[in-house]
Design a protein around this motif. Structure first.
Motif, mmCIF file in Angstrom:
data_model
loop_
_atom_site.group_PDB
_atom_site.id
_atom_site.type_symbol
_atom_site.label_atom_id
_atom_site.label_comp_id
_atom_site.label_asym_id
_atom_site.label_seq_id
_atom_site.Cartn_x
_atom_site.Cartn_y
_atom_site.Cartn_z
ATOM 1 N N GLY A 167 0.812 -1.203 0.000
ATOM 2 C CA GLY A 167 0.000 0.000 0.000
ATOM 3 C C GLY A 167 0.849 1.259 0.000
ATOM 4 N N GLU A 168 0.188 2.387 0.116
ATOM 5 C CA GLU A 168 0.838 3.693 0.109
ATOM 6 C C GLU A 168 0.485 4.421 1.396
ATOM 7 O OE1 GLU A 168 -0.431 5.725 -3.369
ATOM 8 O OE2 GLU A 168 0.264 4.158 -4.742
ATOM 9 N N LEU A 169 1.515 4.952 2.044
ATOM 10 C CA LEU A 169 1.345 5.616 3.333
ATOM 11 C C LEU A 169 1.906 7.026 3.257
ATOM 12 C CD1 LEU A 169 0.709 5.499 6.427
ATOM 13 C CD2 LEU A 169 3.039 4.633 6.732
ATOM 14 N N ARG A 170 1.114 7.988 3.726
ATOM 15 C CA ARG A 170 1.575 9.375 3.831
ATOM 16 C C ARG A 170 1.402 9.842 5.264
ATOM 17 N NH1 ARG A 170 2.538 12.325 -0.748
ATOM 18 N NH2 ARG A 170 2.040 11.295 -2.722
ATOM 19 N N ILE A 171 2.427 10.504 5.788
ATOM 20 C CA ILE A 171 2.424 10.963 7.176
ATOM 21 C C ILE A 171 2.718 12.451 7.201
ATOM 22 C CG2 ILE A 171 3.399 10.604 9.483
ATOM 23 C CD1 ILE A 171 4.568 7.949 8.329
ATOM 24 N N SER A 172 1.991 13.165 8.016
ATOM 25 C CA SER A 172 2.270 14.577 8.225
ATOM 26 C C SER A 172 2.017 14.899 9.692
ATOM 27 C CB SER A 172 1.395 15.463 7.325
ATOM 28 O OG SER A 172 0.024 15.313 7.665
ATOM 29 N N GLY A 173 2.494 16.042 10.125
ATOM 30 C CA GLY A 173 2.276 16.411 11.512
ATOM 31 C C GLY A 173 3.041 17.661 11.881
#
Length: 367
Positions: free
Chosen positions: A100-106
């Motif tokens: 799958g594809e994972l995007r993280i921000s914060g």
């Protein structure tokens, strides 16, 4: 497992979002006895709403599980958490694991001891579970978080005051429903420079230390049960002094002096970072004057102030409780409402990239 709303099978059920908050260091940390009388490292964190991590995960059924892309690519702990969560959720659904594809921000500063890596990991686990149409129970999230990063903070428990075994991902004691009310004037010691916890020498705790930590545990239990803000401040200050044996922040004595002069109930620090706080009783007379005095004193001593926040979201307007937004230094963009663990993931505002261990000093106003 808590089922989520039904998803259609045309693709909507393959996308998920998750969020997790941070904390503001510890109120208590040490070595305690578990129910079997075994020594166990544990901590009680100071919850903080506002900054957090967000994750968006799109699973690709039919692809091999190792085909997992992560943005930003440096989030290795989060990538491990995603793979572990996919394995867990697929097993519960009776499906083969997939990529799958994972995007993280914060917007959590890294290296200050605010649980940035745990926040990433929990947001990712929640996003993966959401993509499978489920919500994992906190115990399962904690177990996956420990496997992903070896130790984790109790951010999956949504601000309940617990004594948490961070290396085992289990609750040693539920201390109560909520902490006594506090106003926290946050600051950063060491100029906000990140603390590389892996470089700190391990400290052995003897029987005397364990007895001291157990006494603090009893006092904190009493403080939570009775809503005793002053007693909580005593516990936090004592725990912070223990932490100084290892961290040795040169400004610590100045911080304690400010608390004493301006009537704060105590101080707290992150035992794995540089974030710290002056703890004030919101029901004490002259609160706004005290907060302003703390901010001025921190400036005089060269200690950068960061954020003023409270432990009683939802209480403004109740007798004896000020509206937090009226306090000096309270950020007007911060919400004090309870945060949802999942939902649309915002993609802007990535934290600085680099290894999962501390990267560079945080921009302090971002706190």
């Amino acid at each position: 497992m808590i089922p989520a709303a039904p998803r259609d099978h045309a693709g909507a059920g393959r996308r998920g979002a998750g969020r997790a908050s941070c904390h503001h260091g510890e109120i208590l940390q040490g070595v305690f006895l578990d129910a079997a009388g075994r020594r166990c490292p544990g901590l009680v964190t100071l919850p903080m709403s506002g900054p957090g991590s967000r994750a968006a995960f799109t699973r690709r059924p039919g692809t091999p599980p190792e085909r997992l892309t992560v943005r930003p690519p440096d989030r290795t702990k989060a990538a491990r958490a995603a793979a572990l969560a996919v394995e867990e959720c697929a097993r519960r659904c009776g499906e083969p694991p997939c990529g799958g594809e994972l995007r993280i921000s914060g917007d959590i500063p890294v290296g200050l001891g605010m649980g940035s890596s745990t926040s990433d990991v929990i947001a990712v686990v929640r996003a993966v579970a959401d993509s499978y149409g489920m919500r994992l129970p906190p115990a399962a999230v904690a177990r996956l978080a420990v496997r992903a990063e070896l130790a984790c903070d109790p951010l999956m428990l949504d601000a309940r005051p617990v004594l948490f075994a961070q290396r085992e991902g289990r609750v040693l004691e539920v201390l109560g429903h909520r902490l006594p009310p506090l106003v926290v004037v946050g600051c950063a010691l060491g100029g906000g420079a990140p603390v590389d916890t892996l470089s700190l020498p391990a400290r052995a705790h003897d029987d005397h230390d364990v007895r001291a930590f157990e006494r603090l545990r009893v006092l904190l239990r009493r403080a939570v049960a009775t809503g005793d803000t002053a007693l909580l401040g005593r516990v936090a200050t004592a725990s912070a002094r223990h932490g100084q044996r290892l961290l040795r922040h040169p400004e610590f004595d100045a911080l304690v002096g400010i608390a004493r002069r301006l009537g704060a109930v105590g101080v707290q620090i992150a035992h794995s970072g540089s974030v710290a706080g002056l703890l004030l009783d919101p029901a004490a007379p002259g609160l706004r004057h005290r907060v302003r005095g703390c901010l001025r004193a921190l400036e005089r001593d060269g200690i950068p102030a960061t954020r003023t926040f409270t432990t009683f979201p939802g209480a403004p307007g109740a007798p004896g409780f000020p509206d937090p937004a009226d306090l000096p230094g309270f950020p007007t963009t911060t919400t004090t409402t309870k945060e949802s663990p999942s939902g649309p993931a915002h993609r802007g505002g990535h934290r600085p990239t680099g290894p999962d261990t501390p990267r560079r000093p945080a921009r302090l106003p971002a706190l």
